[in-house]
Design a protein around this motif. Structure first.
Motif, short mmCIF file in Angstrom:
data_model
loop_
_atom_site.label_atom_id
_atom_site.label_comp_id
_atom_site.label_asym_id
_atom_site.label_seq_id
_atom_site.Cartn_x
_atom_site.Cartn_y
_atom_site.Cartn_z
N SER A 212 6.17 65.05 -13.29
CA SER A 212 5.88 65.70 -14.46
C SER A 212 4.64 66.49 -14.51
O SER A 212 4.52 67.50 -14.96
N LYS A 213 3.50 65.82 -13.86
CA LYS A 213 2.53 66.55 -14.13
C LYS A 213 2.41 67.97 -12.87
O LYS A 213 1.94 68.73 -13.23
N LEU A 214 3.17 67.58 -11.99
CA LEU A 214 3.27 68.62 -10.98
C LEU A 214 4.13 69.87 -11.57
O LEU A 214 3.71 70.95 -11.38
N LYS A 215 5.07 69.59 -12.22
CA LYS A 215 5.71 70.48 -12.86
C LYS A 215 4.82 71.28 -14.07
O LYS A 215 4.89 72.49 -14.16
N VAL B 154 0.51 68.45 0.77
CA VAL B 154 1.23 66.97 0.16
C VAL B 154 2.45 67.48 -0.55
O VAL B 154 3.42 66.31 -0.34
N PHE B 155 2.90 68.24 -0.95
CA PHE B 155 4.29 68.68 -1.50
C PHE B 155 4.90 69.65 -0.86
O PHE B 155 6.10 70.12 -1.37
N ARG C 150 8.08 61.76 -0.36
CA ARG C 150 9.13 61.36 0.58
C ARG C 150 10.08 60.22 -0.03
O ARG C 150 11.22 60.32 0.16
N ASP C 151 9.47 59.28 -0.74
CA ASP C 151 10.14 58.29 -1.14
C ASP C 151 10.90 58.34 -2.60
O ASP C 151 11.87 57.51 -2.82
N LEU D 196 13.45 63.14 -7.33
CA LEU D 196 12.07 63.91 -8.22
C LEU D 196 12.08 65.33 -7.41
O LEU D 196 11.88 65.43 -6.32
N LYS D 197 11.80 66.16 -8.29
CA LYS D 197 11.35 67.64 -7.94
C LYS D 197 9.64 67.79 -7.43
O LYS D 197 8.80 67.43 -8.46
#
Length: 274
Positions: free
Chosen positions: A160-163, A207-208, A264-265, A269-270
């Motif tokens: 959510s924070k990444l979004k 990282v993403f 990865r795990d 999630l986006k």
């Protein structure tokens, strides 16, 4: 003797507590370097990552044990980068980083507030509250880099924070006015956002698996042009070298491996937005 001259003689040097790779410290450091000529007025004390956990002298200035922290020449303790830079403007500034037009001034302040409220501050100093930017590097369990009180253990919160980062970047892309964020010269908007964007430049692709943000023109062409314009300034470039140098060293040390594993795990999630 003039009262102002008498007061200046009574004041000691200001003291600025800095950490090389702190984005919020870097914006204060950047303001000081861009303004120039303040070595006789401001002493910089550079702290390590370990100093933040230990507290030491820092806690006497900022009870939250965070940087930046600042002591004025009269002994007033200040913290929060916005407050420190406001003091520097009032004490030493000549208006070069502000606009005369009320609308432009308001837009600069809006850029700064968006950053400070939605990206760089948890707005709570209690355990397990974290800023949005922390989704890029705070570990899901205690490590030498992330004490237990700062861990981000819920993947849904991290996602959510990444979004939130992506959505705020979209807002920036829509609202940047020129090669600089608000007009044709450096303002507090640029000084505020640039150090944080260095974290994004390094960590979002690593990282993403994002595309090379600030180095592409398909998703954020205006932000890319802005980042290039800022980086062409020697003082911005030095801040970039400081922050990216530490992040790349930590990357080699495996600092961000745990966060990469979280992505990865949790493929449901986006994590990738570009």
């Amino acid at each position: 003797m003039d009262d102002n001259m008498d007061n200046e003689q009574k004041e000691k040097k200001c003291v600025f507590y800095d950490v090389k790779h702190s984005n919020n410290s870097a914006r204060v450091r950047l303001w000081i370097k861009l303004y120039g000529g303040l070595d006789s007025h401001i002493q910089t004390v550079t702290l390590s990552h370990a100093d933040l956990d230990d507290g030491g002298k820092l806690v006497e200035v900022n009870p939250l044990k965070k940087v930046p922290a600042f002591v004025t020449g009269t002994g007033l303790n200040l913290f929060e980068s916005f407050v420190i830079i406001s003091y520097l403007e009032d004490r030493f500034g000549d208006g070069r980083f502000t606009h005369a037009n009320p609308e432009d001034r308001a837009l600069v302040q809006l850029f700064v507030r968006i950053h400070d409220i939605y990206i760089s501050s948890p707005n709570c100093n209690q355990p397990h509250f974290s800023h949005t930017q922390g989704c890029m590097y705070l570990d899901p369990h205690p490590t030498p880099y992330t004490p237990e009180r700062r861990i981000m253990d819920d993947p849904r919160v991290r996602a959510s924070k990444l979004k939130e980062i992506y959505e705020r970047l979209c807002w920036l892309e829509e609202n940047i006015r020129s090669d600089y964020m608000v007009g044709d010269r450096i303002t507090h908007a640029d000084i505020t956002w640039y150090p944080t964007c260095i974290f994004m430049e390094i960590l979002l692709p690593y990282v993403f698996q994002w595309s090379p943000i600030f180095h592409e023109k398909d998703h954020f062409p205006r932000l890319t042009r802005w980042f290039e314009t800022c980086t062409s300034n020697e003082h911005f470039a030095l801040v970039r070298d400081d922050i990216s140098g530490v992040l790349k060293s930590q990357q080699k040390d495996g600092r961000f491996d745990c966060v990469r594993k979280v992505a990865r795990d949790n493929p449901d999630l986006k994590w990738k937005y570009m």
